[in-house]
Write a protein that holds these residues in place. Structure first.
Motif, PDB file in Angstrom:
ATOM      1  N   ARG A   1       0.807  -1.215   0.000  1.00  0.00           N
ATOM      2  CA  ARG A   1       0.000   0.000   0.000  1.00  0.00           C
ATOM      3  C   ARG A   1       0.840   1.265   0.000  1.00  0.00           C
ATOM      4  N   PHE A   2       2.169   1.112   0.016  1.00  0.00           N
ATOM      5  CA  PHE A   2       3.018   2.295   0.128  1.00  0.00           C
ATOM      6  C   PHE A   2       2.810   3.248  -1.042  1.00  0.00           C
ATOM      7  N   ALA A   3       2.755   2.719  -2.270  1.00  0.00           N
ATOM      8  CA  ALA A   3       2.573   3.580  -3.438  1.00  0.00           C
ATOM      9  C   ALA A   3       1.250   4.316  -3.364  1.00  0.00           C
ATOM     10  N   VAL A   4       0.199   3.619  -2.924  1.00  0.00           N
ATOM     11  CA  VAL A   4      -1.114   4.240  -2.800  1.00  0.00           C
ATOM     12  C   VAL A   4      -1.085   5.342  -1.753  1.00  0.00           C
ATOM     13  N   LEU A   5      -0.429   5.057  -0.617  1.00  0.00           N
ATOM     14  CA  LEU A   5      -0.344   6.047   0.438  1.00  0.00           C
ATOM     15  C   LEU A   5       0.410   7.284  -0.026  1.00  0.00           C
ATOM     16  N   SER A   6       1.483   7.069  -0.789  1.00  0.00           N
ATOM     17  CA  SER A   6       2.259   8.194  -1.296  1.00  0.00           C
ATOM     18  C   SER A   6       1.409   9.063  -2.201  1.00  0.00           C
ATOM     19  N   LEU A   7       0.581   8.414  -3.020  1.00  0.00           N
ATOM     20  CA  LEU A   7      -0.291   9.156  -3.917  1.00  0.00           C
ATOM     21  C   LEU A   7      -1.289   9.983  -3.115  1.00  0.00           C
ATOM     22  N   VAL A   8      -1.797   9.411  -2.023  1.00  0.00           N
ATOM     23  CA  VAL A   8      -2.708  10.148  -1.159  1.00  0.00           C
ATOM     24  C   VAL A   8      -2.029  11.399  -0.624  1.00  0.00           C
ATOM     25  N   VAL A   9      -0.760  11.246  -0.205  1.00  0.00           N
ATOM     26  CA  VAL A   9      -0.018  12.385   0.332  1.00  0.00           C
ATOM     27  C   VAL A   9       0.144  13.462  -0.735  1.00  0.00           C
ATOM     28  N   LEU A  10       0.466  13.030  -1.956  1.00  0.00           N
ATOM     29  CA  LEU A  10       0.646  13.985  -3.043  1.00  0.00           C
ATOM     30  C   LEU A  10      -0.645  14.731  -3.330  1.00  0.00           C
ATOM     31  N   LEU A  11      -1.769  14.010  -3.329  1.00  0.00           N
ATOM     32  CA  LEU A  11      -3.055  14.635  -3.601  1.00  0.00           C
ATOM     33  C   LEU A  11      -3.515  15.531  -2.454  1.00  0.00           C
ATOM     34  N   ALA A  12      -2.912  15.347  -1.292  1.00  0.00           N
ATOM     35  CA  ALA A  12      -3.291  16.145  -0.124  1.00  0.00           C
ATOM     36  C   ALA A  12      -2.434  17.394  -0.004  1.00  0.00           C
ATOM     37  N   GLY A  13      -1.845  17.809  -1.118  1.00  0.00           N
ATOM     38  CA  GLY A  13      -0.933  18.952  -1.088  1.00  0.00           C
ATOM     39  C   GLY A  13      -1.566  20.228  -0.591  1.00  0.00           C
ATOM     40  N   CYS A  14      -2.906  20.310  -0.647  1.00  0.00           N
ATOM     41  CA  CYS A  14      -3.558  21.535  -0.196  1.00  0.00           C
ATOM     42  C   CYS A  14      -3.520  21.663   1.318  1.00  0.00           C
ATOM     43  N   SER A  15      -3.267  20.563   2.020  1.00  0.00           N
ATOM     44  CA  SER A  15      -3.191  20.591   3.480  1.00  0.00           C
ATOM     45  C   SER A  15      -1.740  20.690   3.901  1.00  0.00           C
ATOM     46  N   SER A  16      -1.416  21.651   4.756  1.00  0.00           N
ATOM     47  CA  SER A  16      -0.036  21.795   5.207  1.00  0.00           C
ATOM     48  C   SER A  16      -0.010  22.279   6.641  1.00  0.00           C
ATOM     49  N   LEU A  17       1.083  21.960   7.322  1.00  0.00           N
ATOM     50  CA  LEU A  17       1.259  22.361   8.707  1.00  0.00           C
ATOM     51  C   LEU A  17       1.941  23.718   8.761  1.00  0.00           C
ATOM     52  N   LEU A  18       1.680  24.452   9.802  1.00  0.00           N
ATOM     53  CA  LEU A  18       2.232  25.797   9.929  1.00  0.00           C
ATOM     54  C   LEU A  18       3.718  25.752  10.260  1.00  0.00           C
ATOM     55  N   ARG A  19       4.457  26.701   9.720  1.00  0.00           N
ATOM     56  CA  ARG A  19       5.872  26.856  10.030  1.00  0.00           C
ATOM     57  C   ARG A  19       6.293  28.266   9.651  1.00  0.00           C
ATOM     58  N   ASP A  20       7.515  28.636  10.064  1.00  0.00           N
ATOM     59  CA  ASP A  20       8.052  29.962   9.769  1.00  0.00           C
ATOM     60  C   ASP A  20       9.438  29.788   9.165  1.00  0.00           C
ATOM     61  N   PRO A  21       9.526  29.497   7.868  1.00  0.00           N
ATOM     62  CA  PRO A  21      10.820  29.200   7.238  1.00  0.00           C
ATOM     63  C   PRO A  21      11.784  30.369   7.263  1.00  0.00           C
TER      64      PRO A  21
ATOM     65  N   SER B   1       3.980   0.356  -9.141  1.00  0.00           N
ATOM     66  CA  SER B   1       5.122  -0.493  -9.481  1.00  0.00           C
ATOM     67  C   SER B   1       6.152   0.254 -10.326  1.00  0.00           C
ATOM     68  N   ILE B   2       5.659   0.987 -11.334  1.00  0.00           N
ATOM     69  CA  ILE B   2       6.574   1.716 -12.215  1.00  0.00           C
ATOM     70  C   ILE B   2       7.294   2.819 -11.457  1.00  0.00           C
ATOM     71  N   SER B   3       6.560   3.556 -10.636  1.00  0.00           N
ATOM     72  CA  SER B   3       7.171   4.650  -9.867  1.00  0.00           C
ATOM     73  C   SER B   3       8.205   4.128  -8.886  1.00  0.00           C
ATOM     74  N   ALA B   4       7.853   3.046  -8.180  1.00  0.00           N
ATOM     75  CA  ALA B   4       8.763   2.483  -7.184  1.00  0.00           C
ATOM     76  C   ALA B   4      10.059   2.026  -7.834  1.00  0.00           C
ATOM     77  N   ARG B   5       9.937   1.331  -8.962  1.00  0.00           N
ATOM     78  CA  ARG B   5      11.121   0.821  -9.648  1.00  0.00           C
ATOM     79  C   ARG B   5      11.992   1.955 -10.172  1.00  0.00           C
ATOM     80  N   ALA B   6      11.362   2.971 -10.746  1.00  0.00           N
ATOM     81  CA  ALA B   6      12.107   4.093 -11.308  1.00  0.00           C
ATOM     82  C   ALA B   6      12.850   4.860 -10.222  1.00  0.00           C
ATOM     83  N   ILE B   7      12.193   5.112  -9.100  1.00  0.00           N
ATOM     84  CA  ILE B   7      12.827   5.883  -8.033  1.00  0.00           C
ATOM     85  C   ILE B   7      13.930   5.070  -7.361  1.00  0.00           C
ATOM     86  N   ALA B   8      13.694   3.774  -7.147  1.00  0.00           N
ATOM     87  CA  ALA B   8      14.733   2.928  -6.557  1.00  0.00           C
ATOM     88  C   ALA B   8      15.976   2.891  -7.451  1.00  0.00           C
ATOM     89  N   THR B   9      15.751   2.827  -8.764  1.00  0.00           N
ATOM     90  CA  THR B   9      16.871   2.825  -9.698  1.00  0.00           C
ATOM     91  C   THR B   9      17.600   4.163  -9.669  1.00  0.00           C
TER      92      THR B   9
END
Length: 412
Positions: free
Chosen positions: A10-30, A322-330
């Motif tokens: 489920r890691f690839a699916v979870l990563s996609l969820v994180v990417l799609l959740a880009g509108c949500s972010s935690l506060l910080r002061d860079p 599968s394709i993303s995981a293989r490409a990034i690992a490589t």
């Protein structure tokens, strides 16, 4: 750094969820980019460097290390030559067990050097402090890589919380492991060696600035700032914090009295291993520090590559995960290979003997699960056996054909 997509389907699916959740972010002061060089951490001084922005400060610190050194920093050979040994420990996740075993076996073989400089990235940053302190810490190194499993490193977050999270997992367990092996006594021991002219460096990546940060861990250990232990541990955790999977470490900094933060992640985002020749002319630094020495200089860089660098053929399923995981690992594997080339070419420039070792070609793991205890013990024993029998160091990067075919040097 090492991909952990293999932890769960489920890691690839979870990563996609994180990417799609880009509108949500935690506060910080860079911290403002234009003032990043002015950022201060507590009362610490000269504990970190920005090599892409200004390499002179770290170069000056390395030159001073040769000025301050004691005779323990080098070996005097039979012909009067002075030999310096440098160690670079790479990333590689749980394959760090291989490097830990190799160091222990090297001790048993009887010719493990007393390293002048030790550098570490990601899992290599966790190995580096104990390797720096020497074989008296081999038992701790073994324990750290043979008695843990995934549960000692991270806890996966509940899927429902991901849209409000900055990573798929929580690294509370990793922080506890780091705290176990990095105590006030360990920092005191590192500070003693730092005063003798030896240096311990760890890399993180400042994600805001898109550049590496080199931390002088001996300078942190030597500081009288009450936060030295917390900062030392935080740097190690940051260096091993794989983006998306592990949360970043927010370093609290001060600029002109105002508090900001910097987002630091795995040093492997920028490089898998690093040396020091790129920021200073090592032979010149040694000669300048010891003008009375006219003998021959011998320098050796040993690189522990925690993982394989040879191709591992494997049919890839048609699918985004599968394709993303293989490409990034490589991509990450190739980054490690490129680092070997970079370190090798830098060694040629500084007249340094280049030696590296990796997990053997064709090795078949017992499990593809990251931080699998049985597999880590197997990798540890593989490295230890190699160290005991005499390490078959490689002396040219894979595929390098400018000179003769790649050669091998055994042990030290």
């Amino acid at each position: 750094m090492r991909m952990i997509w293999i932890l769960s389907p489920r890691f690839a699916v979870l990563s996609l969820v994180v990417l799609l959740a880009g509108c949500s972010s935690l506060l910080r002061d860079p911290a403002p980019s234009a003032r990043i060089a002015d950022a201060k951490i507590g009362t610490f001084s000269s504990v970190r460097y920005l090599p892409l922005q200004d390499s002179k400060p770290v170069g000056d610190a390395i030159r001073q290390a040769f000025v301050n050194e004691t005779t323990e920093n080098y070996e005097t050979l039979a012909d009067g030559s002075r030999a310096y040994s440098y160690l670079a420990v790479s990333g590689g996740g749980s394959d760090g067990a291989f490097g830990a075993g190799l160091l222990n076996g090297w001790t048993e073989h009887g010719d493990r050097p007393h390293f002048k400089f030790v550098t570490g990235v990601s899992t290599g940053s966790l190995i580096a402090p104990l390797a720096f302190l020497g074989s008296g810490y081999d038992a701790q190194l073994k324990e750290a890589y043979t008695t843990i499993d995934a549960g000692h490193i991270f806890v996966l977050r509940d899927m429902i919380m991901l849209p409000w999270a900055e990573a798929l997992a929580d690294t509370g367990p990793l922080k506890q492991v780091v705290a176990k092996y990095v105590s006030e006594d360990v920092l005191d021991a590192i500070a003693v060696e730092h005063a003798k002219g030896r240096r311990l460096y760890v890399a993180t990546t400042n994600l805001d600035e898109e550049q590496p940060v080199i931390w002088d861990m001996g300078a942190i250990a030597s500081s009288d700032d009450p936060g030295r232990l917390e900062l030392f541990r935080s740097v190690l955790v940051a260096s091993a914090s794989i983006p998306t999977f592990f949360p970043p470490v927010l370093m609290k900094v001060d600029i002109d009295g105002k508090a900001y933060d910097e987002m630091h992640v795995d040093g492997g985002v920028f490089f898998q291993a690093f040396g020091l020749g790129a920021v200073v002319d090592l032979p010149a630094a040694i000669r300048d520090a010891h003008p009375d020495f006219s003998g021959k200089l011998v320098q050796r860089l040993y690189v522990l590559r925690n993982g394989r660098i040879d191709p591992v053929p494997e049919p890839v399923k048609r699918g985004l995960g599968s394709i993303s995981a293989r490409a990034i690992a490589t991509l990450i594997k190739v980054s490690g290979i490129n680092d070997l080339y970079r370190l090798y070419l830098g060694s040629l420039q500084d007249d340094v003997e280049f030696r590296y070792i990796t997990v053997p070609r064709g090795d078949t793991p017992l499990s593809k699960e990251e931080f699998n205890r049985e597999e880590m013990n197997r990798k540890y024993e593989m490295g230890r056996k190699m160290g005991v029998e005499g390490i078959p160091w490689q002396t040219t990067p894979p595929g390098y054909s400018r000179h003769a075919a790649p050669t091998t040097a055994t042990s030290g």
